[in-house]
Design an enzyme around this catalytic site. Structure first.
Site, PDB file in Angstrom:
ATOM      1  N   ASN A   1      77.495   1.465  19.502  1.00 12.17           N
ATOM      2  CA  ASN A   1      77.263   1.307  20.933  1.00 12.17           C
ATOM      3  C   ASN A   1      77.070   2.608  21.702  1.00 12.17           C
ATOM      4  OD1 ASN A   1      77.631  -1.461  20.576  1.00 12.17           O
ATOM      5  ND2 ASN A   1      79.797  -1.385  21.086  1.00 12.17           N
TER       6      ASN A   1
ATOM      7  N   HIS B   1      76.536  -7.938  21.362  1.00  9.22           N
ATOM      8  CA  HIS B   1      77.588  -6.989  21.004  1.00  9.22           C
ATOM      9  C   HIS B   1      78.929  -7.384  21.614  1.00  9.22           C
ATOM     10  CE1 HIS B   1      75.397  -3.368  19.159  1.00  9.22           C
ATOM     11  NE2 HIS B   1      74.581  -4.408  19.115  1.00  9.22           N
TER      12      HIS B   1
ATOM     13  N   HIS C   1      64.993  -8.990  17.823  1.00 10.96           N
ATOM     14  CA  HIS C   1      64.361  -7.686  17.614  1.00 10.96           C
ATOM     15  C   HIS C   1      62.860  -7.723  17.854  1.00 10.96           C
ATOM     16  CE1 HIS C   1      67.744  -5.610  15.087  1.00 10.96           C
ATOM     17  NE2 HIS C   1      68.130  -5.969  16.294  1.00 10.96           N
TER      18      HIS C   1
ATOM     19  N   ARG D   1      71.094  -7.640  24.188  1.00  9.73           N
ATOM     20  CA  ARG D   1      71.932  -6.949  23.197  1.00  9.73           C
ATOM     21  C   ARG D   1      73.382  -6.843  23.663  1.00  9.73           C
ATOM     22  NH1 ARG D   1      72.216  -1.016  21.553  1.00  9.73           N
ATOM     23  NH2 ARG D   1      72.734  -1.038  19.323  1.00  9.73           N
TER      24      ARG D   1
END
Length: 321
Positions: free
Chosen positions: A93, A68, A192, A64
């Site tokens: 975040n 990001h 996911h 992740r």
């Protein structure tokens, strides 16, 4: 028998990543550190495997971080920078991103081995790949040579990262804005299949979308996620309740059963244009989901990269040199 820890060809795996080569800077290469820091990939892999072995959830956290990072001002390691107005404090975040200490440890080891050579952005890209592999997922050749940025934007993170409440159209646009296709979006969403989400991010789906949420799953989620804002906001539930710490295609299988945890997850199987691709991934993991995920990860890793003499190689990933 020959083994391959970091390359695809010697293992006989079809390197579909070449389909996306045009979207990756010509200055990136898979052998970028072969001469200047030959142990770099082994150092990163060993550290990631140790971290994931200690805590399985860490694999999803490191993956992740790379996502990001790339979606905000390109893959420049800016998500790692400390600062009140930086990306760490953006809504998607704050109190959510994890794994910074693992990156710090990797960077310290690399500085001991080859000072000022391996960028923080490249650490994130390799750690993401190694995290997926450590949890049973596919491998791919990571393009290397990214340089680090020196600034981090909280505002950009708030606007550029797709929200867990996004509808399908908003998801497609968010990825398109970064040069990624709708197909890439559905494939990358498969990340996911590992990881967890906070109650605050699925409360709306849990209490307002009964028609598209499996009733048994809903009952179990309500025990940890009360309907009142502020209560249990930070309690987490797995994005894939079937195989939470295995990188497989159960994320898509769950969507076919209305078990998508986030509103944005279930949008991939909700009577829209993504239904066919989601159904295909649910029935075909290796030649379907895994192959497309490899290609999409390489494309994502090339978003807005800084190379050559631009940018810097940060000695401390938390602050500019």
């Amino acid at each position: 028998m020959a083994t391959c820890k970091h390359t695809l060809g010697s293992c006989g795996i079809v390197a579909l990543i070449f389909l996306s080569a045009a979207l990756v800077s010509a200055q990136l290469s898979t052998d970028f550190y072969d001469e200047t820091c030959p142990d770099a990939l082994d150092i990163i892999e060993d550290a990631v495997r140790a971290a994931v072995s200690k805590e399985s959830r860490m694999g999803a956290s490191l993956l992740r971080l790379h996502f990001h990072d790339c979606f905000v001002n390109g893959c420049d390691g800016s998500v790692l920078l400390d600062g009140a107005t930086g990306e760490k404090n953006a809504v998607p975040n704050k109190s959510s991103l994890r794994g910074f200490e693992v990156v710090d440890d990797i960077k310290a080891q690399l500085e001991d081995s080859c000072a000022k050579i391996v960028s923080c952005a490249d650490i994130l890209a390799v750690a993401a790949r190694d995290s997926v592999v450590a949890l049973g997922g596919p491998t791919w050749d990571v393009q290397l040579g990214r340089r680090d940025g020196s600034t981090s934007s909280q505002d950009a993170a708030n606007t550029d990262l797709p929200a867990p409440t996004s509808d399908l159209g908003a998801l497609i646009k968010a990825f398109s804005d970064k040069g990624l296709t709708a197909k890439d979006m559905v494939a990358l969403s498969g990340a996911h299949t590992i990881g967890q989400a906070r109650c605050v991010n699925f409360r709306g789906r849990l209490y307002n979308e009964n028609a598209t949420l499996d009733s048994t799953l809903a009952t179990s989620l309500k025990a940890k996620c009360p309907s009142t804002d502020g209560n249990g906001d930070d309690s987490t539930s797995p994005l894939d309740p079937s195989t939470s710490y295995v990188f497989d295609n159960f994320y898509y299988k769950n969507l076919l059963r209305n078990k998508g945890l986030l509103h944005s997850d279930q949008q991939l199987f909700n009577g829209g244009s993504a239904d066919a691709q989601t159904t295909g991934y649910a029935s075909g993991m290796g030649a379907g989901f895994f192959d497309d995920f490899r290609v999409a990860m390489v494309k994502m890793g090339g978003i807005g990269v800084v190379t050559g003499t631009s940018g810097q190689v940060r000695v401390n990933c938390r602050k500019a040199n």
